[in-house]
Write a protein that holds these residues in place. Structure first.
Motif, PDB file in Angstrom:
ATOM      1  N   VAL A 120      26.430  43.505  61.771  1.00  0.00           N
ATOM      2  CA  VAL A 120      26.100  44.814  62.323  1.00  0.00           C
ATOM      3  C   VAL A 120      27.374  45.474  62.862  1.00  0.00           C
ATOM      4  CG1 VAL A 120      24.688  46.087  63.980  1.00  0.00           C
ATOM      5  CG2 VAL A 120      23.819  43.961  62.986  1.00  0.00           C
ATOM      6  N   TYR A 121      27.580  46.733  62.494  1.00  0.00           N
ATOM      7  CA  TYR A 121      28.734  47.494  62.965  1.00  0.00           C
ATOM      8  C   TYR A 121      28.331  48.373  64.147  1.00  0.00           C
ATOM      9  CZ  TYR A 121      30.794  45.874  58.599  1.00  0.00           C
ATOM     10  OH  TYR A 121      31.253  45.080  57.587  1.00  0.00           O
ATOM     11  N   LEU A 122      29.282  49.096  64.712  1.00  0.00           N
ATOM     12  CA  LEU A 122      29.021  49.926  65.884  1.00  0.00           C
ATOM     13  C   LEU A 122      27.861  50.886  65.644  1.00  0.00           C
ATOM     14  CD1 LEU A 122      32.652  50.776  67.094  1.00  0.00           C
ATOM     15  CD2 LEU A 122      31.039  49.153  68.107  1.00  0.00           C
ATOM     16  N   ASP A 123      27.013  50.995  66.655  1.00  0.00           N
ATOM     17  CA  ASP A 123      25.836  51.879  66.673  1.00  0.00           C
ATOM     18  C   ASP A 123      24.677  51.350  65.829  1.00  0.00           C
ATOM     19  OD1 ASP A 123      27.070  53.699  68.396  1.00  0.00           O
ATOM     20  OD2 ASP A 123      27.962  54.811  66.725  1.00  0.00           O
ATOM     21  N   GLY A 124      24.834  50.189  65.186  1.00  0.00           N
ATOM     22  CA  GLY A 124      23.738  49.602  64.424  1.00  0.00           C
ATOM     23  C   GLY A 124      22.836  48.771  65.313  1.00  0.00           C
ATOM     24  N   PRO A 125      21.529  48.726  65.044  1.00  0.00           N
ATOM     25  CA  PRO A 125      20.595  47.933  65.858  1.00  0.00           C
ATOM     26  C   PRO A 125      20.907  46.445  65.760  1.00  0.00           C
ATOM     27  CG  PRO A 125      19.518  48.739  63.868  1.00  0.00           C
ATOM     28  CD  PRO A 125      20.853  49.404  63.925  1.00  0.00           C
ATOM     29  N   GLN A 127      20.310  42.238  67.788  1.00  0.00           N
ATOM     30  CA  GLN A 127      19.551  41.367  68.686  1.00  0.00           C
ATOM     31  C   GLN A 127      20.461  40.437  69.492  1.00  0.00           C
ATOM     32  OE1 GLN A 127      16.710  39.436  66.077  1.00  0.00           O
ATOM     33  NE2 GLN A 127      15.228  41.103  66.321  1.00  0.00           N
ATOM     34  N   THR A 128      21.619  40.078  68.945  1.00  0.00           N
ATOM     35  CA  THR A 128      22.543  39.181  69.639  1.00  0.00           C
ATOM     36  C   THR A 128      23.967  39.708  69.526  1.00  0.00           C
ATOM     37  OG1 THR A 128      23.023  37.783  67.711  1.00  0.00           O
ATOM     38  CG2 THR A 128      21.079  37.221  69.041  1.00  0.00           C
ATOM     39  N   ASP A 129      24.823  39.252  70.445  1.00  0.00           N
ATOM     40  CA  ASP A 129      26.230  39.662  70.422  1.00  0.00           C
ATOM     41  C   ASP A 129      26.923  39.207  69.145  1.00  0.00           C
ATOM     42  OD1 ASP A 129      25.959  40.845  72.874  1.00  0.00           O
ATOM     43  OD2 ASP A 129      26.942  39.253  74.012  1.00  0.00           O
ATOM     44  N   GLN A 130      26.525  38.036  68.626  1.00  0.00           N
ATOM     45  CA  GLN A 130      27.196  37.499  67.443  1.00  0.00           C
ATOM     46  C   GLN A 130      26.993  38.374  66.209  1.00  0.00           C
ATOM     47  OE1 GLN A 130      27.445  33.288  66.438  1.00  0.00           O
ATOM     48  NE2 GLN A 130      26.339  32.798  68.329  1.00  0.00           N
ATOM     49  N   GLU A 131      25.948  39.174  66.209  1.00  0.00           N
ATOM     50  CA  GLU A 131      25.727  40.063  65.070  1.00  0.00           C
ATOM     51  C   GLU A 131      26.759  41.187  65.024  1.00  0.00           C
ATOM     52  OE1 GLU A 131      20.875  39.636  64.554  1.00  0.00           O
ATOM     53  OE2 GLU A 131      21.710  41.392  65.550  1.00  0.00           O
ATOM     54  N   CYS A 132      27.302  41.557  66.182  1.00  0.00           N
ATOM     55  CA  CYS A 132      28.256  42.676  66.272  1.00  0.00           C
ATOM     56  C   CYS A 132      29.642  42.189  65.837  1.00  0.00           C
ATOM     57  CB  CYS A 132      28.307  43.224  67.690  1.00  0.00           C
ATOM     58  SG  CYS A 132      26.693  43.811  68.293  1.00  0.00           S
ATOM     59  N   VAL A 133      30.107  42.674  64.695  1.00  0.00           N
ATOM     60  CA  VAL A 133      31.347  42.153  64.112  1.00  0.00           C
ATOM     61  C   VAL A 133      32.585  42.943  64.519  1.00  0.00           C
ATOM     62  CG1 VAL A 133      30.205  41.107  62.136  1.00  0.00           C
ATOM     63  CG2 VAL A 133      30.929  43.504  62.005  1.00  0.00           C
ATOM     64  N   THR A 134      32.420  44.145  65.077  1.00  0.00           N
ATOM     65  CA  THR A 134      33.586  44.916  65.516  1.00  0.00           C
ATOM     66  C   THR A 134      34.216  44.228  66.717  1.00  0.00           C
ATOM     67  OG1 THR A 134      32.543  46.967  64.770  1.00  0.00           O
ATOM     68  CG2 THR A 134      34.409  47.173  66.277  1.00  0.00           C
ATOM     69  N   GLU A 135      35.513  44.021  66.683  1.00  0.00           N
ATOM     70  CA  GLU A 135      36.201  43.337  67.773  1.00  0.00           C
ATOM     71  C   GLU A 135      35.963  44.061  69.096  1.00  0.00           C
ATOM     72  OE1 GLU A 135      40.644  41.499  68.792  1.00  0.00           O
ATOM     73  OE2 GLU A 135      40.361  42.882  67.102  1.00  0.00           O
ATOM     74  N   ASN A 136      35.689  43.298  70.158  1.00  0.00           N
ATOM     75  CA  ASN A 136      35.438  43.817  71.507  1.00  0.00           C
ATOM     76  C   ASN A 136      34.153  44.651  71.589  1.00  0.00           C
ATOM     77  OD1 ASN A 136      37.853  42.723  72.739  1.00  0.00           O
ATOM     78  ND2 ASN A 136      38.992  44.293  71.632  1.00  0.00           N
ATOM     79  N   VAL A 142      21.857  48.307  70.458  1.00  0.00           N
ATOM     80  CA  VAL A 142      22.740  48.580  69.319  1.00  0.00           C
ATOM     81  C   VAL A 142      24.108  47.998  69.650  1.00  0.00           C
ATOM     82  CG1 VAL A 142      21.516  50.685  68.659  1.00  0.00           C
ATOM     83  CG2 VAL A 142      23.465  50.829  70.222  1.00  0.00           C
ATOM     84  N   CYS A 143      24.929  47.797  68.628  1.00  0.00           N
ATOM     85  CA  CYS A 143      26.286  47.294  68.872  1.00  0.00           C
ATOM     86  C   CYS A 143      27.136  48.413  69.465  1.00  0.00           C
ATOM     87  CB  CYS A 143      26.906  46.793  67.571  1.00  0.00           C
ATOM     88  SG  CYS A 143      26.172  45.256  66.967  1.00  0.00           S
ATOM     89  N   ARG A 144      27.742  48.136  70.590  1.00  0.00           N
ATOM     90  CA  ARG A 144      28.594  49.120  71.262  1.00  0.00           C
ATOM     91  C   ARG A 144      29.803  48.424  71.867  1.00  0.00           C
ATOM     92  NH1 ARG A 144      24.441  51.721  74.999  1.00  0.00           N
ATOM     93  NH2 ARG A 144      23.033  51.043  73.339  1.00  0.00           N
ATOM     94  N   CYS A 145      30.799  49.213  72.251  1.00  0.00           N
ATOM     95  CA  CYS A 145      32.022  48.641  72.808  1.00  0.00           C
ATOM     96  C   CYS A 145      31.756  48.019  74.179  1.00  0.00           C
ATOM     97  CB  CYS A 145      33.104  49.712  72.935  1.00  0.00           C
ATOM     98  SG  CYS A 145      33.656  50.360  71.336  1.00  0.00           S
ATOM     99  N   ARG A 146      32.486  46.958  74.462  1.00  0.00           N
ATOM    100  CA  ARG A 146      32.368  46.280  75.749  1.00  0.00           C
ATOM    101  C   ARG A 146      32.895  47.171  76.872  1.00  0.00           C
ATOM    102  NH1 ARG A 146      31.318  40.857  75.480  1.00  0.00           N
ATOM    103  NH2 ARG A 146      31.368  39.927  73.399  1.00  0.00           N
ATOM    104  N   VAL A 147      32.616  46.754  78.113  1.00  0.00           N
ATOM    105  CA  VAL A 147      33.112  47.468  79.286  1.00  0.00           C
ATOM    106  C   VAL A 147      34.627  47.542  79.222  1.00  0.00           C
ATOM    107  CG1 VAL A 147      33.259  47.403  81.807  1.00  0.00           C
ATOM    108  CG2 VAL A 147      31.129  46.753  80.671  1.00  0.00           C
ATOM    109  N   ASN A 148      35.193  48.684  79.613  1.00  0.00           N
ATOM    110  CA  ASN A 148      36.639  48.946  79.619  1.00  0.00           C
ATOM    111  C   ASN A 148      37.199  49.193  78.219  1.00  0.00           C
ATOM    112  OD1 ASN A 148      36.636  48.631  82.403  1.00  0.00           O
ATOM    113  ND2 ASN A 148      37.243  46.482  82.294  1.00  0.00           N
ATOM    114  N   ASP A 156      34.988  53.214  64.166  1.00  0.00           N
ATOM    115  CA  ASP A 156      35.090  51.941  63.462  1.00  0.00           C
ATOM    116  C   ASP A 156      35.803  50.864  64.280  1.00  0.00           C
ATOM    117  OD1 ASP A 156      37.608  53.014  63.454  1.00  0.00           O
ATOM    118  OD2 ASP A 156      37.959  52.792  61.300  1.00  0.00           O
ATOM    119  N   GLY A 157      36.060  51.147  65.560  1.00  0.00           N
ATOM    120  CA  GLY A 157      36.760  50.165  66.384  1.00  0.00           C
ATOM    121  C   GLY A 157      36.583  50.437  67.863  1.00  0.00           C
ATOM    122  N   CYS A 158      36.919  49.439  68.679  1.00  0.00           N
ATOM    123  CA  CYS A 158      36.856  49.565  70.137  1.00  0.00           C
ATOM    124  C   CYS A 158      38.270  49.477  70.696  1.00  0.00           C
ATOM    125  CB  CYS A 158      35.988  48.452  70.731  1.00  0.00           C
ATOM    126  SG  CYS A 158      34.242  48.580  70.274  1.00  0.00           S
TER     127      CYS A 158
END
Length: 281
Positions: A120-125, A127-136, A142-148, A156-158
């Motif tokens: 899953v890329y950014l803004d995609g629905p 269920q777990t953090d491991q699904e989010c492949v964009t670094e940080n 949905v997959c979103r950038c971490r705090v800070n 396409d990146g954080c």
């Protein structure tokens, strides 16, 4: 219940037990249910651990064909010859691609390569953090950038948000998230906008306020030796503005004394200068 049903039930219980143990993340997911004394007592790609039980070698996973038949197969990234050499705990099919066990399309291996999870890329629905492949990035519905971190303009990146003036950057938003009146300079560092200045070690840009301008903090006064007094940028104690009102100079008494000294020197020197000029003509 007949004997055949009991045996089938036993097999299912054993297989499901292994899968559930796998899902729970236990360390012994490689353990083969077979006692041993020597490595030769174990199936291929397994060894006899502590002369007690067989365990799959590193990068191999236990596969239970039935209650009495076990084998050790490659995890994702392991070598293979055919698809059947590869196995995943979830039961999802893995593929042998260029002699390496590989996840199906739109999936990627988990941290230890024992299963494939949805990519899953950014803004995609998710269920777990491991699904989010964009670094940080992390999952929050949905997959979103971490705090800070901020999402890049291309989404396409954080990117790391800057903590202080001078931090590296590639986009203005990295600077403005915490630092306010800043921009990402052509050199790739956070700096103050035109009309603002920075006084280390503060991580803030203050407006350039000249002498006579309204202020709230000494740091806002852009003229050296100026202070914010009664809400106005003024020269500090013992100093006065210069003729252009752009600098603070020595105190008025000192200037008066210097002016008087110059007058005295001129009054003594001028008569002699006139005499010299008169005699030379």
């Amino acid at each position: 219940m007949d004997t055949g049903s009991c045996k089938l039930g036993t097999k299912l219980i054993v297989i499901m037990g292994l899968i559930l143990r796998y899902a729970a993340g236990e360390d012994d997911y490689q353990r083969v249910v077979k006692t041993c004394n020597y490595d030769s007592d174990c199936v291929a790609n397994a060894y006899c651990k502590e002369q007690s039980y067989c365990q799959c070698k590193k990068d191999f996973i236990i596969y239970a064909a039935d209650a009495n038949s076990f084998s050790c197969l490659e995890v994702i990234g392991g070598k293979c010859k055919v698809h059947n050499n590869c196995y995943l705990a979830s039961g999802m099919p893995a593929y042998c691609d260029k002699s390496e066990c590989t996840c199906p399309n739109s999936h990627h291996p988990n941290q230890n390569g024992t299963d494939c999870i949805k990519t899953v890329y950014l803004d995609g629905p998710c269920q777990t953090d491991q699904e989010c492949v964009t670094e940080n990035s992390r999952c929050g519905d949905v997959c979103r950038c971490r705090v800070n971190y901020i999402q890049s303009r291309k989404e396409d990146g954080c990117l790391k948000a800057a903590d202080k003036i001078g931090d590296p950057c590639s986009e203005n938003e990295q600077c403005t998230m915490f630092l306010g009146k800043t921009t990402c300079s052509v050199e790739g560092h956070c700096s103050c906008l035109p009309g603002y200045h920075h006084i280390p070690p503060n991580s803030k840009c203050f407006p350039d306020i000249g002498l006579g301008g309204m202020c709230e903090d000494n740091a806002e006064c852009a003229v050296p030796s100026a202070v914010c007094s009664a809400g106005i940028c003024s020269c500090g104690s013992g100093l006065i503005p210069d003729d252009d009102n752009t600098m603070c100079t020595g105190d008025n008494g000192k200037r008066t004394a210097e002016h008087g000294l110059i007058v005295v020197l001129l009054s003594l020197a001028l008569p002699r200068l006139f005499e010299y000029l008169k005699s030379s003509t």
